[in-house]
Design a protein around this motif. Structure first.
Motif, PDB file in Angstrom:
ATOM      1  N   PHE A   1       0.931  -1.204   0.051  1.00 24.50           N
ATOM      2  CA  PHE A   1       0.147   0.064   0.032  1.00 24.50           C
ATOM      3  C   PHE A   1       0.785   1.441  -0.080  1.00 24.50           C
ATOM      4  O   PHE A   1       1.716   1.317   0.693  1.00 24.50           O
ATOM      5  CB  PHE A   1      -0.961  -0.006   1.270  1.00 24.50           C
ATOM      6  CG  PHE A   1      -1.574   1.390   1.471  1.00 24.50           C
ATOM      7  CD1 PHE A   1      -2.529   1.819   0.454  1.00 24.50           C
ATOM      8  CD2 PHE A   1      -1.710   2.191   2.679  1.00 24.50           C
ATOM      9  CE1 PHE A   1      -3.311   2.892   0.679  1.00 24.50           C
ATOM     10  CE2 PHE A   1      -2.458   3.055   3.160  1.00 24.50           C
ATOM     11  CZ  PHE A   1      -3.070   3.696   1.828  1.00 24.50           C
TER      12      PHE A   1
ATOM     13  N   SER B   1       0.380   5.480  -0.603  1.00 21.75           N
ATOM     14  CA  SER B   1      -0.236   6.540  -0.956  1.00 21.75           C
ATOM     15  C   SER B   1       0.458   7.889  -0.429  1.00 21.75           C
ATOM     16  O   SER B   1       0.973   8.239   0.613  1.00 21.75           O
ATOM     17  CB  SER B   1      -1.591   6.448  -0.134  1.00 21.75           C
ATOM     18  OG  SER B   1      -2.508   7.679  -0.328  1.00 21.75           O
TER      19      SER B   1
ATOM     20  N   LYS C   1      -2.578  -1.433  -3.771  1.00 24.42           N
ATOM     21  CA  LYS C   1      -3.252  -0.099  -3.585  1.00 24.42           C
ATOM     22  C   LYS C   1      -1.967   0.953  -4.038  1.00 24.42           C
ATOM     23  O   LYS C   1      -1.202   1.047  -3.105  1.00 24.42           O
ATOM     24  CB  LYS C   1      -3.860   0.200  -2.418  1.00 24.42           C
ATOM     25  CG  LYS C   1      -4.598   1.688  -2.541  1.00 24.42           C
ATOM     26  CD  LYS C   1      -5.507   2.052  -1.356  1.00 24.42           C
ATOM     27  CE  LYS C   1      -6.241   3.252  -1.449  1.00 24.42           C
ATOM     28  NZ  LYS C   1      -7.262   3.538  -0.329  1.00 24.42           N
TER      29      LYS C   1
ATOM     30  N   ASP D   1      -2.091   5.212  -4.516  1.00 27.28           N
ATOM     31  CA  ASP D   1      -2.664   6.629  -4.737  1.00 27.28           C
ATOM     32  C   ASP D   1      -1.622   7.754  -4.948  1.00 27.28           C
ATOM     33  O   ASP D   1      -0.690   7.986  -3.794  1.00 27.28           O
ATOM     34  CB  ASP D   1      -3.596   6.619  -3.393  1.00 27.28           C
ATOM     35  CG  ASP D   1      -4.442   7.786  -3.474  1.00 27.28           C
ATOM     36  OD1 ASP D   1      -4.409   8.522  -4.560  1.00 27.28           O
ATOM     37  OD2 ASP D   1      -5.319   7.827  -2.598  1.00 27.28           O
TER      38      ASP D   1
ATOM     39  N   VAL E   1      -6.333  -1.107  -6.502  1.00 29.02           N
ATOM     40  CA  VAL E   1      -6.841   0.170  -6.637  1.00 29.02           C
ATOM     41  C   VAL E   1      -5.766   1.204  -7.290  1.00 29.02           C
ATOM     42  O   VAL E   1      -4.476   1.035  -6.571  1.00 29.02           O
ATOM     43  CB  VAL E   1      -6.996   0.651  -5.378  1.00 29.02           C
ATOM     44  CG1 VAL E   1      -7.653   2.185  -5.252  1.00 29.02           C
ATOM     45  CG2 VAL E   1      -8.374   0.090  -4.634  1.00 29.02           C
TER      46      VAL E   1
END
Length: 1063
Positions: A442, A444, A468, A470, A492
């Motif tokens: 992950f 972000s 993910k 972002d 994502v």
């Protein structure tokens, strides 16, 4: 058959009789217990019973599973342990046989499925010392007889469904060392005698519905583990707890304890290892005595109202492995001494008001695996020492005020799995070493000021792969990395609101794990590949506001998992693919603001789950397909600003969930079908404006009693308005202007007339002053009068209406055609590549900014960076905005700034084009700005919000238009009428508009009438006083602070009252 059954019963009784003659009582009681169980439980109990009368040595019950006997020859059962076998039945039916074992010391039936209440006879069950009935399905209350067993030392009734109070008789069990009543539904208060039991060491009362305050603890408290969490205990924490010198764990989370944490409570708790007080209502500061607990390993105080700072004395708790102080009101800086906690594994300080910089000493916490500091006010740079945390798995520092760059050697965080730094002010590029984080799942970095390209190898070496990613809301450019889906784990991908300028990434089509993709508000260009693979995983695809061209590929109709598809705000052309009708899961389809042509495909009627269909602002033609009626879940249908023809389909009655219908600015004809009015959930917008609709407004429209906005303007409706429209009680806005309507307004609409008078203009025979014919006749006469006050009222209304039309033309239409802007927008008088102020040249700019050094940056926008520079000769300061010429906004912004005159907006002083960049020069004014819509959602486009001279001051800093902005515009119009000057008049000094000119003139002139139109000086005194009152109103409307301006209804009310005085 009856004889055969009788034979078996007789034979069974015979074997039982023969066996019972030779069995000892302990064995017989066990067999009776076995026989009392349901048949399915008998199969689960692994006792091999024999019906023969063989010797006792071969049939010893002491060898059965779970049975322990005394070592002597008595064969008395000492302990029975049948835990976790899945036995069932009502315990009351079986317990008698077990309690017949007169010397039974331990009974363990835990982990089964016994039901019913707790048997009372357990209180006289042998010589029980241990009774374990936890993890069953027992219910009812705890019988007080249970505590008659004076020798009971261990009792566990946890994980059942017991209710009622804890019996006070528990105090009789003086030898009790362990009591487990957890995970039940017990209520009431804890008996005062429980904690004074002299031998009680382990007390588990957690996860019940216990209430009240805790009873006092004795000075000789023997408790070492006290778990009372997940109850409703209230009051203060008992100071007497300090008498429990052997306490190692106090777990009191999720209660209602309040007040201060008593400092004296920790004075003698030197053995305490675990302290959990989270999710209570505790207040005040953390007592300094707490940091004297040298054996403390886990400290959890999250979810309280604790304030103050974290003391440097925290380092005295050298054994700490967990610190959780999140969701409090802590302030100040993270103490530097935190670096002394070598065993610290988890640090949770999120959701506080901690500020200051991150201490570099954090890098010394070598055992740290989780660092969660999000939602604070932590500023400064991320210390480079943080890369020493080789065991760190989770790093959350989002929603802070961090600045500077991400440390270059982040690849050293080899164990990192989750990294979240979004919503900060980080700048610079994404370090290439971030690609070395093989365990990263992950990432972000959204909503920072990161720039440059994304490392091309990001995601290539991750095992099992990124899940993910972002990067939303930065200034990242270049193409998207091709390896981000390596490992097929990416779920994502959100990279919207950046400056990515490559082509549509066809790699997403080959990533089977993807579920959500957001690429909006970038500079993606070129065509969407028509030969992309089918993707059955992506459910959310948002690519709006880019520069994509060409047709929408039909392959998207085979991405069968799509629930949302958004390509709005691009340059797409061609027809809407009928294949999209195959998307059975589609809920939202947005293709607005493109150049799509052709008709609306009837196949879209197969998308039975769609709730929003937006095809507005295209060039679609033909009729609205009747297949729309099949969209039974449709809530919003937006087809405005196309070239649709024909009547409105009379098939809307099947759209039971429709609440918004936008059909404005088309070429529709005919009447309003009454099927529209059969929709009981129609509560939002009905917009049929700017069409060719005709006939009377139907009475059935009154059925829409939940509708809030109705716009029928600019059509050819005629006749009188039906009284049934009074039933539309939820309306907050109506526009029926520019039709051929006559008669009187519905009485319920008069309040709307007061708030929005311009919405009823253009209907010459429509009475706007009341419901009586006499008043309407008088209104016709009064209209012909030439007095100034009625003229002002009408003039204001008409001017604002025209203003709305101008704004509509300038903003809405320009936005709809924004892709067609080109170099023709350049000022005609400036065809050269350089036009700089006399005392400034390009070499000065390069020298003063040291070749565009970051330290001279004074602002950033989506499309350029602003630097402070100065002239070498005059030493005058300038602001220079550097923009890429590939961005058309350079042209638009030059045009805008060369024309704009607003006291909060600087004007362009010059420009220059060099080496693929455009440079716009303005005067350097701290606090001023270049007024372009440079937000994340502007999609590389720049627009003026409002008409020059009428723009409210706040619109120089925000594109948000409010009612107070309209009020400001009204005030400007009033000043124009009173002074007979333009909003930006050529006679004004540089930088002045009519508002600033009026205020400046009033300061300089004692006679207010001298600023008015000369004709007003010839009026009588009464009329001049009314003109002065209009001036006061205009000045109130043009106050700098929006909050000090009146509301529009107040303005109209003032004008009407002034008009009545005149009459």
């Amino acid at each position: 058959m009856f004889l055969l059954g009788s034979y078996h019963v007789t034979l069974s009784f015979f074997f039982f009789f023969v066996s019972s003659v030779s069995l000892s009582p302990p064995a017989l009681y066990l067999i009776q217990f076995y026989e009392s169980l349901p048949k399915n439980s008998q199969h689960l109990l692994p006792w091999k019973l024999s019906n023969s009368s063989s010797s006792s040595s071969s049939f010893s019950h002491c060898q059965w599973f779970g049975v322990s006997c005394y070592s002597n020859k008595s064969n008395q059962v000492k302990a029975l342990s049948l835990r976790g076998l899945g036995l069932s039945g009502v315990l009351n039916n079986s317990i008698t046989y077990l309690c017949s074992q007169k010397r039974l010391l331990s009974l363990d039936l835990s982990g089964n499925n016994f039901s019913g209440g707790l048997p009372k006879q357990l209180g006289n069950c042998g010589k029980l010392r241990t009774l374990l009935l936890n993890d069953n399905s027992l219910d009812g209350s705890i019988p007080f007889e249970l505590f008659q067993s004076k020798g009971l030392s261990r009792l566990d009734l946890g994980y059942n469904s017991l209710s009622g109070d804890i019996p006070a008789e528990v105090s009789f069990c003086s030898k009790l060392e362990y009591i487990g009543l957890h995970n039940n539904y017990l209520t009431g208060q804890v008996p005062s005698g429980l904690f004074i039991l002299p031998n009680l060491k382990f007390c588990y009362l957690n996860t019940n519905n216990l209430t009240g305050t805790l009873p006092d603890f004795p000075l000789t408290c023997a408790i070492s583990d006290l778990w009372i969490h997940e109850n409703s205990f209230s009051g203060s924490l008992p100071l007497s707890l300090s008498g429990c010198h052997n306490l190692t764990a106090f777990i009191a989370s999720h209660n209602k304890f309040g007040g201060l944490i008593p400092p004296e409570m920790f004075k003698y708790l030197v053995q305490l290892e675990k302290l959990y007080l989270d999710a209570n209502n505790l207040e005040g500061e953390i007592p300094d005595t707490l940091w004297g607990l040298g054996n403390l390993q886990e400290l959890v105080l999250s979810g309280n109202k604790i304030n103050g700072t974290i003391s440097e004395s925290i380092a005295r708790c050298l054994k700490l492995t967990t610190i959780a102080l999140s969701a409090n009101k802590l302030v100040g800086q993270i103490p530097h001494s935190i670096g002394d906690l070598k065993h610290l594994k988890s640090l949770y300080l999120f959701d506080n008001m901690i500020d200051g910089s991150l201490p570099s000493e954090l890098g010394n916490c070598g055992s740290l695996t989780e660092l969660r500091l999000q939602n604070n006010f932590i500023g400064g740079v991320i210390p480079k020492e943080i890369i020493k945390l080789e065991k760190l798995e989770v790093l959350y520092m989002f929603n802070n005020q961090l600045e500077g760059v991400i440390p270059e050697n982040t690849g050293a965080l080899s164990s990192l799995v989750e990294l979240a730094l979004y919503n900060n002010s980080l700048s610079g590029g994404i370090p290439t070493e971030i690609s070395r984080l093989k365990k990263l799942k992950f990432l972000s970095l959204a909503h920072n000021s990161l720039s440059g390209e994304v490392p091309l190898e990001l995601g290539k070496y991750n095992t099992p792969g990124l899940v993910k990613l972002d990067l939303t809301g930065n200034f990242l450019s270049g193409t998207m990395p091709s390896g981000i889906c390596t490992g097929n784990s990416l779920s994502v991908l959100t990279m919207g609101n950046n400056l990515f300028n490559g082509s549509f990434p066809r790699e997403i089509a080959t990533c089977p794990s993807l579920k959500r993709v957001i690429l909006s508000n970038n500079l993606l260009h070129g065509t969407i590949p028509a030969d992309m693979n089918q993707n059955s995983g992506i459910s959310f695809l948002e690519v709006h506001d880019n520069l994509l061209e060409g047709m929408i590929p039909a392959v998207f109709g085979h991405w069968r998992n799509l629930t949302m598809l958004d390509f709005s705000g691009n340059k797409l052309s061609g027809s809407v693919p009928p294949e999209l009708g195959k998307l059975q899961s589609l809920q939202i389809l947005r293709l607005s603001s493109n150049g799509l042509t052709g008709s609306i495909p009837p196949e879209l009627g197969h998308c039975r789950r769609i709730i929003k269909l937006d095809l507005s602002k295209n060039n679609l033609s033909g009729k609205i397909p009747s297949e729309i009626r099949s969209l039974s879940k449709l809530q919003s249908l937006l087809l405005q600003e196309n070239r649709l023809i024909g009547p409105i389909p009379d098939t809307f009655s099947s759209l039971r969930t429709l609440n918004e219908l936008q059909l404005g600015s088309n070429m529709l004809e005919g009447a309003i079908p009454c099927s529209l009015t059969q929709l009981h959930h129609f509560n939002s917008v009905l917009n049929l404006s700017y069409n060719g609709l005709s006939g009377k407004i139907p009475e059935c429209l009154g059925n829409l009693d939940k509708l809030q906005i109705l716009d029928l303007s600019s059509n050819s409706f005629s006749g009188e308005l039906p009284n049934e429209l009074n039933s539309m009680i939820s309306l907050v806005f109506v526009n029926i202007s520019f039709n051929r309507l006559s008669g009187e307004l519905p009485s319920a609409w008069m309040k709307l007339l007061a708030s929005y008078p311009g919405s009823f203009l253009g209907n010459q025979e429509l009475c706007l002053l009341g419901t009586e014919a006499k008043i309407c006749e008088e209104a016709k006469v009064s209209v012909q009068r030439s007095q100034i006050i009625p003229g002002v009222v009408i003039g204001v209304v008409i001017s604002v209406t025209l203003l709305c039309i101008i704004i509509y033309a300038l903003v809405v239409r320009v936005l709809a055609q924004k892709q067609n802007l080109n170099e023709s927008l350049l000022p005609e008088c400036q065809p050269k590549s350089e036009c700089l102020p006399k005392d400034l040249n390009f070499e000065d700019i390069m020298c003063a900014t040291e070749g565009w050094n970051e330290k001279y940056v004074i602002g950033r926008g989506k499309h350029g960076t602003v630097y402070r520079t100065q002239s070498m000769n005059s030493r005058k300061h300038w602001a220079v905005k550097r923009m890429n010429l590939s961005d058309r906004n350079f042209i638009i912004e030059m045009r805008t700034l060369s024309l704009v005159r607003h006291r909060n907006v600087v004007r362009m002083a010059g420009y220059c084009v060099k080496d693929g960049y455009g440079f716009i020069v303005t005067e350097y004014m701290p606090g001023a700005r270049m007024m372009v819509s440079d937000s994340e959602t502007s999609s590389a486009r720049s627009t003026i919000v409002g008409t020059l001279g009428y723009i409210a001051p706040e619109n120089a800093y925000s594109t948000r238009v409010t009612e107070k902005c309209d009020v400001y515009s009204y005030g400007v119009i009033l000043l124009e009428l009173l002074c007979r000057k333009l909003a930006v008049d050529p006679c004004f000094e540089e930088g002045l508009d009519i508002v600033s000119w009026t205020r400046k003139s009033l300061e300089e002139k004692s006679d207010c009438l001298r600023i008015f139109d000369e004709e007003i000086s010839h009026w009588n005194e009464t009329e001049q006083q009314k003109a002065l009152r209009l001036l006061d109103l205009a000045l109130e409307c043009t106050e700098k602070m929006p909050s000090t301006r009146p509301f529009m209804r107040d303005v109209v009310g003032f004008l009407i009252k002034l008009n009545d005085m005149h009459e």
